[in-house]
Design an enzyme around this catalytic site. Structure first.
Site, PDB file in Angstrom:
ATOM      1  N   HIS A   1      -1.343   2.325   4.506  1.00  0.00           N
ATOM      2  CA  HIS A   1      -0.654   1.863   5.721  1.00  0.00           C
ATOM      3  C   HIS A   1      -1.123   2.627   6.967  1.00  0.00           C
ATOM      4  CE1 HIS A   1       2.123  -1.099   4.187  1.00  0.00           C
ATOM      5  NE2 HIS A   1       2.386  -0.311   3.157  1.00  0.00           N
TER       6      HIS A   1
ATOM      7  N   ASP B   1      -2.134   0.236  -4.843  1.00  0.00           N
ATOM      8  CA  ASP B   1      -1.480   0.767  -3.636  1.00  0.00           C
ATOM      9  C   ASP B   1      -2.152   2.049  -3.160  1.00  0.00           C
ATOM     10  OD1 ASP B   1       0.586  -0.932  -2.955  1.00  0.00           O
ATOM     11  OD2 ASP B   1       2.183   0.301  -3.811  1.00  0.00           O
TER      12      ASP B   1
ATOM     13  N   TRP C   1       0.845  -1.192   0.000  1.00  0.00           N
ATOM     14  CA  TRP C   1       0.000   0.000   0.000  1.00  0.00           C
ATOM     15  C   TRP C   1       0.880   1.242   0.000  1.00  0.00           C
ATOM     16  CZ3 TRP C   1      -4.635  -1.842  -0.913  1.00  0.00           C
ATOM     17  CH2 TRP C   1      -5.074  -3.008  -0.310  1.00  0.00           C
TER      18      TRP C   1
ATOM     19  N   HIS D   1       0.140  -1.572 -10.227  1.00  0.00           N
ATOM     20  CA  HIS D   1       0.525  -1.671  -8.814  1.00  0.00           C
ATOM     21  C   HIS D   1       0.168  -0.378  -8.075  1.00  0.00           C
ATOM     22  CE1 HIS D   1       2.833  -3.521  -5.514  1.00  0.00           C
ATOM     23  NE2 HIS D   1       2.972  -2.252  -5.159  1.00  0.00           N
TER      24      HIS D   1
ATOM     25  N   ASP E   1       1.105  -4.701   4.158  1.00  0.00           N
ATOM     26  CA  ASP E   1       1.510  -5.057   2.791  1.00  0.00           C
ATOM     27  C   ASP E   1       1.018  -6.440   2.367  1.00  0.00           C
ATOM     28  OD1 ASP E   1       2.674  -2.825   1.665  1.00  0.00           O
ATOM     29  OD2 ASP E   1       4.727  -3.339   2.266  1.00  0.00           O
TER      30      ASP E   1
ATOM     31  N   HIS F   1       8.814  -6.586   1.499  1.00  0.00           N
ATOM     32  CA  HIS F   1       7.484  -5.973   1.387  1.00  0.00           C
ATOM     33  C   HIS F   1       6.482  -6.806   0.583  1.00  0.00           C
ATOM     34  CE1 HIS F   1       8.648  -1.905   3.031  1.00  0.00           C
ATOM     35  NE2 HIS F   1       9.824  -2.493   2.851  1.00  0.00           N
TER      36      HIS F   1
ATOM     37  N   HIS G   1       0.912  -7.373  -3.779  1.00  0.00           N
ATOM     38  CA  HIS G   1       2.138  -7.677  -3.024  1.00  0.00           C
ATOM     39  C   HIS G   1       2.286  -9.187  -2.818  1.00  0.00           C
ATOM     40  CE1 HIS G   1       3.889  -3.729  -1.466  1.00  0.00           C
ATOM     41  NE2 HIS G   1       2.952  -3.402  -2.335  1.00  0.00           N
TER      42      HIS G   1
ATOM     43  N   ARG H   1      13.413   1.489   3.281  1.00  0.00           N
ATOM     44  CA  ARG H   1      13.876   0.645   2.177  1.00  0.00           C
ATOM     45  C   ARG H   1      14.389   1.454   1.002  1.00  0.00           C
ATOM     46  NH1 ARG H   1       8.603  -0.252  -1.152  1.00  0.00           N
ATOM     47  NH2 ARG H   1       9.886  -0.602  -2.981  1.00  0.00           N
TER      48      ARG H   1
ATOM     49  N   HIS I   1       3.898  -2.480   9.486  1.00  0.00           N
ATOM     50  CA  HIS I   1       3.923  -2.267   8.037  1.00  0.00           C
ATOM     51  C   HIS I   1       3.637  -3.559   7.249  1.00  0.00           C
ATOM     52  CE1 HIS I   1       5.140   0.082   4.486  1.00  0.00           C
ATOM     53  NE2 HIS I   1       5.560  -1.084   4.029  1.00  0.00           N
TER      54      HIS I   1
ATOM     55  N   ASP J   1       8.815   1.881   4.488  1.00  0.00           N
ATOM     56  CA  ASP J   1       8.988   2.313   3.090  1.00  0.00           C
ATOM     57  C   ASP J   1      10.079   3.361   2.962  1.00  0.00           C
ATOM     58  OD1 ASP J   1       7.283   0.699   1.559  1.00  0.00           O
ATOM     59  OD2 ASP J   1       5.534   1.878   2.139  1.00  0.00           O
TER      60      ASP J   1
HETATM   61  N1  DCM Z   1       8.065   5.573  -2.121  1.00  0.00           N
HETATM   62  C1  DCM Z   1       9.236   6.282  -1.949  1.00  0.00           C
HETATM   63  N2  DCM Z   1      10.180   6.285  -2.935  1.00  0.00           N
HETATM   64  C2  DCM Z   1       9.972   5.592  -4.064  1.00  0.00           C
HETATM   65  C3  DCM Z   1       8.779   4.861  -4.255  1.00  0.00           C
HETATM   66  C4  DCM Z   1       7.839   4.878  -3.267  1.00  0.00           C
HETATM   67  O1  DCM Z   1       9.426   6.906  -0.897  1.00  0.00           O
HETATM   68  N3  DCM Z   1      10.916   5.609  -5.025  1.00  0.00           N
HETATM   69  C5  DCM Z   1       7.093   5.623  -1.047  1.00  0.00           C
HETATM   70  C6  DCM Z   1       5.842   6.311  -1.490  1.00  0.00           C
HETATM   71  C7  DCM Z   1       4.895   5.138  -1.677  1.00  0.00           C
HETATM   72  C8  DCM Z   1       5.357   4.221  -0.580  1.00  0.00           C
HETATM   73  O2  DCM Z   1       6.773   4.318  -0.642  1.00  0.00           O
HETATM   74  O3  DCM Z   1       3.565   5.549  -1.556  1.00  0.00           O
HETATM   75  C9  DCM Z   1       4.963   2.783  -0.739  1.00  0.00           C
HETATM   76  O4  DCM Z   1       5.399   2.373  -1.994  1.00  0.00           O
HETATM   77  P1  DCM Z   1       5.401   0.843  -2.370  1.00  0.00           P
HETATM   78  O5  DCM Z   1       4.040   0.336  -2.015  1.00  0.00           O
HETATM   79  O6  DCM Z   1       5.663   1.112  -3.777  1.00  0.00           O
HETATM   80  O7  DCM Z   1       6.410   0.297  -1.443  1.00  0.00           O
HETATM   81  N1  DCM Z   2       6.736  -4.724  -5.450  1.00  0.00           N
HETATM   82  C1  DCM Z   2       6.010  -5.894  -5.411  1.00  0.00           C
HETATM   83  N2  DCM Z   2       6.481  -7.002  -6.026  1.00  0.00           N
HETATM   84  C2  DCM Z   2       7.657  -6.953  -6.700  1.00  0.00           C
HETATM   85  C3  DCM Z   2       8.399  -5.766  -6.759  1.00  0.00           C
HETATM   86  C4  DCM Z   2       7.914  -4.646  -6.124  1.00  0.00           C
HETATM   87  O1  DCM Z   2       4.943  -5.938  -4.788  1.00  0.00           O
HETATM   88  N3  DCM Z   2       8.114  -8.053  -7.285  1.00  0.00           N
HETATM   89  C5  DCM Z   2       6.183  -3.534  -4.804  1.00  0.00           C
HETATM   90  C6  DCM Z   2       7.035  -2.881  -3.776  1.00  0.00           C
HETATM   91  C7  DCM Z   2       6.602  -1.467  -3.917  1.00  0.00           C
HETATM   92  C8  DCM Z   2       6.283  -1.290  -5.376  1.00  0.00           C
HETATM   93  O2  DCM Z   2       5.992  -2.615  -5.845  1.00  0.00           O
HETATM   94  O3  DCM Z   2       5.364  -1.295  -3.223  1.00  0.00           O
HETATM   95  C9  DCM Z   2       7.366  -0.614  -6.188  1.00  0.00           C
HETATM   96  O4  DCM Z   2       8.558  -1.313  -5.970  1.00  0.00           O
HETATM   97  P1  DCM Z   2       9.972  -0.755  -6.472  1.00  0.00           P
HETATM   98  O5  DCM Z   2      10.051   0.623  -5.887  1.00  0.00           O
HETATM   99  O6  DCM Z   2      10.913  -1.742  -5.835  1.00  0.00           O
HETATM  100  O7  DCM Z   2       9.864  -0.837  -7.929  1.00  0.00           O
HETATM  101 ZN    ZN Z   3       5.807  -1.682   1.902  1.00  0.00          ZN
HETATM  102 ZN    ZN Z   4       3.092  -1.492  -3.185  1.00  0.00          ZN
END
Ligand code: DCM
Ligand code: DCM
Ligand code: ZN
Ligand code: ZN
Ligand code: DCM
Length: 272
Positions: free
Chosen positions: A6, A154, A1, A150, A121, A60, A127, A48, A117, A45
């Protein structure tokens, strides 16, 4: 999300936990306000995406190598496979660390933040899906805006359900969480919730989390990709898609909050 999802999960949980759990976690997280869980819900988030937290990116999600829409399913041995594990093993690890009174308060606070968290997720259907990196590689249009699938699940759908968050995610999440809490206590989820912790057991976090993740993954076949990914690439999802998706998002957020509260209560009871 995204952040709003979240934070909403965290507010639902803080509405439902016992007074003893509130006391325990407000102390550990050093925050005596009603925002003690909501305020840490998105920390994982931010972490990471930092240099020091890159190793936690794989925590996640779990990439189920199923084939929606004809077959959905999660096989732990097959699917929990990033270098450092997946959302199921991560919940197990950080639940164990939160219960470990031999660790420092700081380490146990970090564990609590991860637990808050990751219970969220694992309830986001994408996810728990491998296809196109959990839908990140599926470009679509949503209300005419180019987004990936995605991100639609989210963030875009949760925020549309509440009519937009107008840059105030905490206020909007608080209101939505209070509505969902009322539905859980005496509304449309009052009967369903009696099954939501069925089979969950603090002595077996992996099986508990796997059962939760499988429910979200099943929605990938029925609601997220009902005709497969090729049918929606580059297409406007449309109002029928949203009308089917919104109740699923609402139920997944409610379930995540309810289960997070119950999980934290189990942890607190074990520690007394
Ligand atoms: N996010 C971030 N930097 C990124 C991508 C996402 O800080 N490059 C933050 C904003 C998203 C949150 O993480 O709303 C959750 O993203 P995800 O669900 O993609 O982990
Ligand atoms: N994500 C996922 N499954 C994957 C890769 C990423 O659910 N195989 C999620 C994590 C973050 C979002 O997608 O919420 C974007 O990830 P990233 O910023 O790593 O591209
Ligand atoms: Zn997450
Ligand atoms: Zn996500
Ligand atoms: N750590 C973790 N899960 C574990 C072990 C360690 O998340 N099972 C994290 C939290 C610790 C950091 O790694 O603060 C360094 O731990 P250590 O010093 O035990 O290697």
């Amino acid at each position: 999300w995204g952040g709003f999802g979240h934070i909403s999960v965290a507010y639902v949980a803080s509405n439902l936990v016992s007074a003893d759990t509130t006391f325990f976690l407000q102390g550990l997280l050093r925050n005596n306000t009603q925002d003690y869980l909501a305020g840490v819900a998105t920390w994982a988030d931010s972490f990471r995406y930092s240099k020091y937290g890159r190793w936690t990116a794989g925590f996640h999600f779990i990439d189920a190598k199923d084939s929606p829409p004809s077959y959905c399913g999660i096989d732990y041995e097959r699917d929990c496979k990033t270098d450092s594990g997946c959302v199921i093993s991560a919940l197990h690890n950080y639940t164990t660390r939160l219960l470990d009174t031999g660790l420092s308060a700081g380490e146990r606070a970090v564990a609590a933040k991860f637990v808050v968290h990751f219970v969220g997720d694992m309830h986001q259907p994408l996810h728990t899906e491998d296809v196109a990196r959990g839908g990140n590689g599926i470009p679509v249009l949503f209300d005419g805006v180019r987004l990936n699938l995605h991100h639609v699940w989210d963030t875009t759908i949760p925020e549309k359900i509440v009519g937009g968050i107008r840059r105030r995610p905490y206020e909007a999440a608080r209101r939505w969480a209070d509505e969902l809490t009322a539905e859980i206590k005496g509304g449309k989820f009052a009967d369903d919730k009696l099954q939501w912790m069925h089979g969950a057991n603090l002595s077996d976090p992996r099986s508990s989390a796997l059962a939760w993740a499988r429910e979200g993954n099943a929605h990938v076949c029925t609601t997220v990709l009902p005709e497969g990914k090729d049918a929606i690439i580059g297409q406007e999802l449309g109002s029928a898609y949203y009308e089917a998706a919104a109740p699923v998002v609402e139920e997944q957020i409610a379930k995540a909050g309810y289960r997070l509260a119950a999980w934290l209560d189990l942890i607190e009871s074990t520690l007394k």
